[in-house]
Scaffold this motif. Structure first.
Motif, PDB file in Angstrom:
ATOM      1  N   PRO A  22       2.124   0.106  10.571  1.00 21.16           N
ATOM      2  CA  PRO A  22       1.707  -1.278  10.822  1.00 21.16           C
ATOM      3  C   PRO A  22       0.380  -1.580  10.133  1.00 21.16           C
ATOM      4  O   PRO A  22      -0.439  -0.686   9.908  1.00 21.16           O
ATOM      5  CB  PRO A  22       1.557  -1.337  12.346  1.00 21.16           C
ATOM      6  N   THR A  23       0.200  -2.857   9.833  1.00 21.60           N
ATOM      7  CA  THR A  23      -1.077  -3.267   9.240  1.00 21.60           C
ATOM      8  C   THR A  23      -2.142  -3.278  10.338  1.00 21.60           C
ATOM      9  O   THR A  23      -1.839  -3.230  11.533  1.00 21.60           O
ATOM     10  CB  THR A  23      -0.967  -4.672   8.629  1.00 21.60           C
ATOM     11  N   TRP A  24      -3.390  -3.359   9.915  1.00 20.95           N
ATOM     12  CA  TRP A  24      -4.499  -3.373  10.876  1.00 20.95           C
ATOM     13  C   TRP A  24      -4.379  -4.593  11.788  1.00 20.95           C
ATOM     14  O   TRP A  24      -4.623  -4.519  12.992  1.00 20.95           O
ATOM     15  CB  TRP A  24      -5.826  -3.375  10.129  1.00 20.95           C
ATOM     16  N   ARG A  25      -3.978  -5.731  11.236  1.00 15.17           N
ATOM     17  CA  ARG A  25      -3.837  -6.966  12.015  1.00 15.17           C
ATOM     18  C   ARG A  25      -2.713  -6.818  13.052  1.00 15.17           C
ATOM     19  O   ARG A  25      -2.862  -7.242  14.200  1.00 15.17           O
ATOM     20  CB  ARG A  25      -3.548  -8.129  11.070  1.00 15.17           C
ATOM     21  N   ASP A  26      -1.595  -6.230  12.651  1.00 11.22           N
ATOM     22  CA  ASP A  26      -0.489  -6.002  13.585  1.00 11.22           C
ATOM     23  C   ASP A  26      -0.914  -5.076  14.716  1.00 11.22           C
ATOM     24  O   ASP A  26      -0.551  -5.274  15.880  1.00 11.22           O
ATOM     25  CB  ASP A  26       0.718  -5.398  12.872  1.00 11.22           C
ATOM     26  N   LEU A  27      -1.680  -4.059  14.373  1.00 11.63           N
ATOM     27  CA  LEU A  27      -2.161  -3.107  15.374  1.00 11.63           C
ATOM     28  C   LEU A  27      -3.089  -3.783  16.376  1.00 11.63           C
ATOM     29  O   LEU A  27      -2.992  -3.553  17.584  1.00 11.63           O
ATOM     30  CB  LEU A  27      -2.873  -1.951  14.670  1.00 11.63           C
TER      31      LEU A  27
END
Length: 64
Positions: A22-27
């Motif tokens: 996952p991307t940092w934003r998704d996390l």
């Protein structure tokens, strides 16, 4: 012993090339969602506990 080293190599390849991380934003979004859900559940349990406590208090007071 060859099977163990083959397993480690295949695991490394899978983790580095096949897994979609996952991307940092998704996390961050997922973490916030889990935090909010945990707080809501904690508040529901608190309300249930307080309600039961109140009902039992009223019940025991009526016995005396």
């Amino acid at each position: 012993m060859a099977n163990v080293s083959e397993y480690i190599k295949e695991s490394y390849i899978e983790l580095t090339q096949k897994v979609t991380w996952p991307t940092w934003r998704d996390l961050q979004n997922s973490s916030i969602l889990v935090l909010v859900a945990a707080l809501i559940i904690a508040l529901i349990i608190l309300l249930m506990d307080q309600s039961i406590h109140f009902l039992l208090d009223q019940f025991y007071k009526s016995l005396t």
